[in-house]
Design an enzyme around this catalytic site. Structure first.
Site, PDB file in Angstrom:
ATOM      1  CD  GLU A 298      21.725  53.539  12.010  1.00 17.06           C
ATOM      2  OE1 GLU A 298      22.774  53.411  11.550  1.00 17.06           O
ATOM      3  OE2 GLU A 298      20.679  52.646  12.335  1.00 17.06           O
TER       4      GLU A 298
ATOM      5  CG  ASP B  27      15.603  55.310  12.669  1.00 14.48           C
ATOM      6  OD1 ASP B  27      16.269  54.903  13.707  1.00 14.48           O
ATOM      7  OD2 ASP B  27      15.834  54.923  11.690  1.00 14.48           O
TER       8      ASP B  27
END
Ligand code: NI
Length: 394
Positions: free
Chosen positions: A137, A79
């Protein structure tokens, strides 16, 4: 094993290209639709068994050497961050307000590079490799927890897990490892003191929330100094204190917010308990009421000693023993912690700073970038973790 270096060199242009493509098209946590699609396509193209849509946008690949042996998991987070990309490069983010300002684009490309090489080296290792491409995350509660709940560490059961982070705190060509505590548990708390408002000239008729909150802030300082064992790392910081309306008005409410950083679950629970005891006791003493909220972030990243020692030996082959450094623990968090609570493993900081190229920005900075040669280090590290797993004697 110099052939591994040569093999990494061969695929390096492709890894770099993937990284730049992800960098130009960043996606926030649990929205990594395009990224996941590319990951799945690459893995499928390599003949790796793929599971998609895990924890929304996660992808997991399974590569079987066909020989009995351990299952090693390699994890990448995929991400990006809600940061505006301020770099002047042709691979800068094309998405307004979203940027791979932490290097997860590189992690994704590294793991795809490792999959490319390992899928062509099935005769060189035994057991299985699980490639975990984890969404989200950067934002609590993170993608690791739901992935584990959906069984990512089972079927086949994962014996050891390895993760890495490209790290601009360390120069290019270095790898930082450390056994035990590496990254902290990061929690947040919010306290509201509920007093009774009144005129500044008549304090005896009010319950002054400012005075109560001030006592609370001072008393919180004694948790680390008086309640936590001296050799245990811990931080209690009040970052916000809000109260009041005017110079002559006694405030009826005050809010105290802060963060708690710890490495041990025992200390973490102790601090959570002590904060509330202090708030409760002081509020009662002054006739105030209170509201207390404690939010747990990721647990601490605690690496396994034996696996970390193995990783040190592997890293020495990649960058030379003199460039394997003892990682300095940081107070930042990482949801890799959840895997490590269940499976012995380790987490490497792969040096990505290069001042000569002007690559020296800290993580999450709008001009954050990496020295792309770190991608090659990452790929080689991940590949060797698997190829040499006999030495790990799982
Ligand atoms: Ni990160």
């Amino acid at each position: 094993m110099e052939d591994v270096k040569a093999a990494v060199k061969d695929i390096f242009p492709r890894v770099k290209e993937l990284r730049r493509d992800f960098h130009a098209h960043p996606e926030l946590g649990f929205q990594e639709v395009r990224t996941s699609k590319i990951i799945a396509e690459v893995l499928e193209g390599l003949g790796i068994q793929v599971k998609k849509g895990l924890a929304k946008t996660g992808v997991v690949g399974l590569l079987d050497s066909g020989k009995p042996g351990p299952t090693v998991a390699l994890r990448a987070d995929i991400d990006a961050l809600p940061v505006k990309d301020a770099k002047k490069v042709d691979y800068a983010s094309k998405v307004e307000g979203v940027c791979h300002a932490c290097g997860h684009d590189g992690h994704t490309a590294i793991l795809l590079g490792a999959a490319m090489l390992l899928s062509s080296m099935k005769d060189k290792f035994s057991g299985k490799v699980k490639f975990i491409f984890q969404p989200c995350e950067e934002q609590i509660p993170g993608g690791a927890k739901p992935l584990i709940e959906e069984g990512v560490l089972e079927d086949p059961k994962v014996d050891n897990i390895f993760g890495l982070h490209l790290w601009t705190n360390y120069p290019i060509g270095t790898v930082g490892l450390k056994s035990g505590p590496l990254m902290a548990a990061a929690d947040a708390f919010e306290i509201e003191i509920i007093g009774k408002g009144g005129h500044g000239s008549a304090p005896h008729e009010a319950v002054d929330a400012v005075v109560v909150a001030s006592q609370v802030v001072m008393a919180l300082q004694t948790i680390v100094s008086r309640s936590v064992a001296p050799l245990e790392p811990a931080v209690v910081s009040v970052g916000m204190l809000k109260a009041g309306y005017n110079f002559n008005v006694i405030a009826d409410r005050a809010t105290v917010c802060g963060t708690v950083r710890t490495y041990s679950e025992v200390v973490r629970s102790l601090i959570e308990g002590r904060i509330e005891e202090i708030v409760k006791g002081i509020s009662a003493a002054y006739g105030a009421d209170y509201r207390f909220e404690y939010s747990r972030g990721y647990p601490a990243v605690i690496t396994d000693e034996r696996v970390t020692e193995y990783a040190r030996q592997v890293a020495a082959e990649v960058v030379g023993a003199q460039n394997v450094i003892e990682a300095v623990p940081v107070m930042g968090g990482e949801d890799f912690a959840y895997y490590l609570q269940r499976v012995p493993g380790t987490f490497a900081f792969v040096g990505a700073r290069n001042e000569e190229k002007g690559i020296d920005k800290p993580h999450h900075h709008p001009e954050f970038d990496i020295d792309e040669n770190a991608l090659a280090v990452g790929v080689e590290l991940m590949v060797r973790y698997v190829l040499e797993n006999e030495r790990l004697k799982i």
